[in-house]
Design a protein around this motif. Sequence first.
Motif, short mmCIF file in Angstrom:
data_model
loop_
_atom_site.label_atom_id
_atom_site.label_comp_id
_atom_site.label_asym_id
_atom_site.label_seq_id
_atom_site.Cartn_x
_atom_site.Cartn_y
_atom_site.Cartn_z
N LEU A 121 -11.59 10.10 3.45
CA LEU A 121 -11.72 8.66 3.34
C LEU A 121 -11.25 7.94 4.60
CD1 LEU A 121 -10.53 8.17 -0.34
CD2 LEU A 121 -12.87 8.34 0.53
N SER A 122 -10.38 8.55 5.37
CA SER A 122 -9.88 7.90 6.58
C SER A 122 -10.96 7.78 7.65
CB SER A 122 -8.67 8.66 7.14
OG SER A 122 -9.02 9.99 7.44
N ARG A 123 -12.08 8.48 7.49
CA ARG A 123 -13.21 8.32 8.40
C ARG A 123 -13.97 7.03 8.13
NH1 ARG A 123 -15.52 14.33 7.01
NH2 ARG A 123 -13.70 15.52 7.73
N ILE A 124 -13.72 6.43 6.96
CA ILE A 124 -14.43 5.21 6.56
C ILE A 124 -13.60 3.97 6.84
CG2 ILE A 124 -15.45 4.00 4.60
CD1 ILE A 124 -15.96 6.78 3.34
N GLY A 125 -12.32 4.02 6.47
CA GLY A 125 -11.43 2.87 6.65
C GLY A 125 -9.99 3.32 6.67
N THR A 126 -9.11 2.40 6.85
CA THR A 126 -7.68 2.71 6.85
C THR A 126 -7.25 3.05 5.44
OG1 THR A 126 -7.28 1.19 8.69
CG2 THR A 126 -5.38 1.83 7.36
N VAL A 127 -6.66 4.22 5.27
CA VAL A 127 -6.19 4.66 3.96
C VAL A 127 -4.71 4.31 3.82
CG1 VAL A 127 -5.78 6.63 2.45
CG2 VAL A 127 -7.88 6.51 3.81
N ASP A 128 -4.39 3.54 2.77
CA ASP A 128 -3.01 3.15 2.48
C ASP A 128 -2.60 3.80 1.17
OD1 ASP A 128 -2.50 0.93 4.58
OD2 ASP A 128 -4.41 0.36 3.68
N SER A 129 -1.52 4.57 1.21
CA SER A 129 -1.01 5.21 0.00
C SER A 129 0.21 4.46 -0.50
CB SER A 129 -0.63 6.66 0.29
OG SER A 129 -0.18 7.30 -0.89
N MET A 130 0.20 4.12 -1.79
CA MET A 130 1.29 3.35 -2.39
C MET A 130 1.80 4.08 -3.62
SD MET A 130 -0.24 -0.48 -2.00
CE MET A 130 -0.63 -1.13 -0.37
N ALA A 131 3.08 4.41 -3.61
CA ALA A 131 3.65 5.23 -4.68
C ALA A 131 4.19 4.38 -5.82
CB ALA A 131 4.76 6.11 -4.11
N LEU A 132 4.13 4.96 -7.01
CA LEU A 132 4.73 4.33 -8.19
C LEU A 132 5.15 5.46 -9.13
CD1 LEU A 132 5.35 1.62 -9.55
CD2 LEU A 132 3.09 1.69 -10.59
N TYR A 133 6.11 5.19 -10.00
CA TYR A 133 6.62 6.18 -10.93
C TYR A 133 7.20 7.39 -10.19
CZ TYR A 133 4.19 3.28 -14.28
OH TYR A 133 3.79 2.20 -15.02
N THR A 134 8.08 7.10 -9.26
CA THR A 134 8.78 8.15 -8.53
C THR A 134 10.01 8.57 -9.33
OG1 THR A 134 8.07 7.17 -6.45
CG2 THR A 134 9.88 8.76 -6.35
N PRO A 135 10.16 9.86 -9.65
CA PRO A 135 11.30 10.30 -10.46
C PRO A 135 12.64 9.90 -9.84
CG PRO A 135 9.69 12.07 -10.21
CD PRO A 135 9.26 10.97 -9.30
N GLY A 136 13.54 9.44 -10.70
CA GLY A 136 14.87 9.09 -10.25
C GLY A 136 15.05 7.63 -9.86
N ASP A 137 13.95 6.91 -9.66
CA ASP A 137 14.03 5.50 -9.30
C ASP A 137 13.77 4.62 -10.52
OD1 ASP A 137 14.52 6.21 -6.69
OD2 ASP A 137 12.44 5.99 -6.04
N ASP A 138 14.35 3.44 -10.51
CA ASP A 138 14.17 2.50 -11.60
C ASP A 138 12.71 2.06 -11.67
OD1 ASP A 138 14.13 -0.65 -12.39
OD2 ASP A 138 15.65 0.44 -13.53
N THR A 139 12.09 2.25 -12.83
CA THR A 139 10.66 1.99 -12.98
C THR A 139 10.32 0.53 -12.70
OG1 THR A 139 10.48 3.73 -14.63
CG2 THR A 139 8.68 2.13 -14.55
N TRP A 140 11.10 -0.40 -13.27
CA TRP A 140 10.78 -1.82 -13.10
C TRP A 140 10.90 -2.22 -11.63
CZ3 TRP A 140 8.21 -4.88 -16.16
CH2 TRP A 140 8.20 -6.25 -15.92
N GLU A 141 11.93 -1.74 -10.96
CA GLU A 141 12.10 -2.07 -9.54
C GLU A 141 10.96 -1.50 -8.71
OE1 GLU A 141 14.17 -4.17 -8.15
OE2 GLU A 141 14.92 -4.63 -10.17
N GLN A 142 10.47 -0.33 -9.08
CA GLN A 142 9.32 0.24 -8.39
C GLN A 142 8.08 -0.64 -8.55
OE1 GLN A 142 8.52 4.58 -8.57
NE2 GLN A 142 10.27 4.63 -9.96
N ILE A 143 7.90 -1.15 -9.77
CA ILE A 143 6.74 -2.01 -10.04
C ILE A 143 6.82 -3.30 -9.21
CG2 ILE A 143 5.62 -3.43 -11.81
CD1 ILE A 143 6.34 -1.22 -13.82
N LEU A 144 8.01 -3.88 -9.13
CA LEU A 144 8.19 -5.08 -8.32
C LEU A 144 7.93 -4.77 -6.85
CD1 LEU A 144 11.37 -6.75 -9.89
CD2 LEU A 144 8.97 -6.92 -10.58
N GLY A 145 8.42 -3.60 -6.40
CA GLY A 145 8.19 -3.22 -5.01
C GLY A 145 6.72 -3.03 -4.70
N LEU A 146 5.97 -2.43 -5.63
CA LEU A 146 4.52 -2.25 -5.44
C LEU A 146 3.82 -3.60 -5.35
CD1 LEU A 146 2.06 -0.24 -5.46
CD2 LEU A 146 1.91 -0.75 -7.91
#
Length: 299
Positions: A113-138
């Motif tokens: 996909l990076s041959r087509i456009g800039t690929v941006d990866s955004m993580a969510l539901y990372t083990p050990g991190d507060d779920t709600w804070e992750q959602i706000l960060g996203l």
Amino acid sequence: MNKSSKVMSVLIPSFRHFALILGSLWLAASPTAASDSLATLDWTLAETLVALGESPDGVAQVGDYHSWVGEPRLPSRVTDIGLRTQPNVELLARMAPEHILLTPMFAHLTPRLSRIGTVDSMALYTPGDDTWEQILGLTRELGELNGDRESAEALISSTEARMAELAAQLPATVPPLLIVQFMDERHVRVFGENGLFQAVMDRLGLENAWQGETNSWGFSLVALEALLELEARLVVVEPYPAGVEAKLAESALWQHHPSVRDDSLITLPPTWSFGALPSAQRFAELLVNALVRPMLGNL
């Protein structure tokens, strides 16, 4: 210089200026102009972009998005770019999005996909991190990507305010709840720590009857028998897999569950259990309405 030549010398720059304006407007409106165009394989990113007022131009499996996410609906102009695991690369190349948004689940597609456009990866539901804070960060990360931090902060503020309003509507006493989603007629996902539904229940002040282990997505896959061991009001999140409802109607095991026996079972319309703020508010609205409805009926 004669009179006609003088007139032409004045008009030609004006025509050129007008043409430049028209060209700029065409580029801004063209779907192939990549200045602001986005495509995503991930439904959580898609729903958040819609809520931010920046709908993506392309989303994978649009029909399935509506079956599993429910709302917010994708605008009709959004192009279906194929499967989440196998997007239509040729179609994406024609669309030429400036950004293609992924989550780590689809990271293996980055080289193509990076041959087509800039690929941006955004993580969510990372083990050990507060779920709600992750959602706000996203949410803030997507706002930053769109150059619209204000919309991200407004979405966060409005969602948290609505959560507080819904919590205030709940009766003084609510029994422990068990949130499940059927995989087949004998197995369910039961939701607990690390997941969206738990994060919402925490904000509403509701008790989750499932205290067992969960994976990084916030659920455990258990047999139907395990639900009978817990004293809780059962909440089923649709959709049911094909044919499962008919089989449950004939299942003595299912009919034996207390919530089914005493007709207190709650069934909620499709809500994306792996979503962000839009799904969080949708789940909260549906759940609170279901819990409050019997109380209103007694007034």
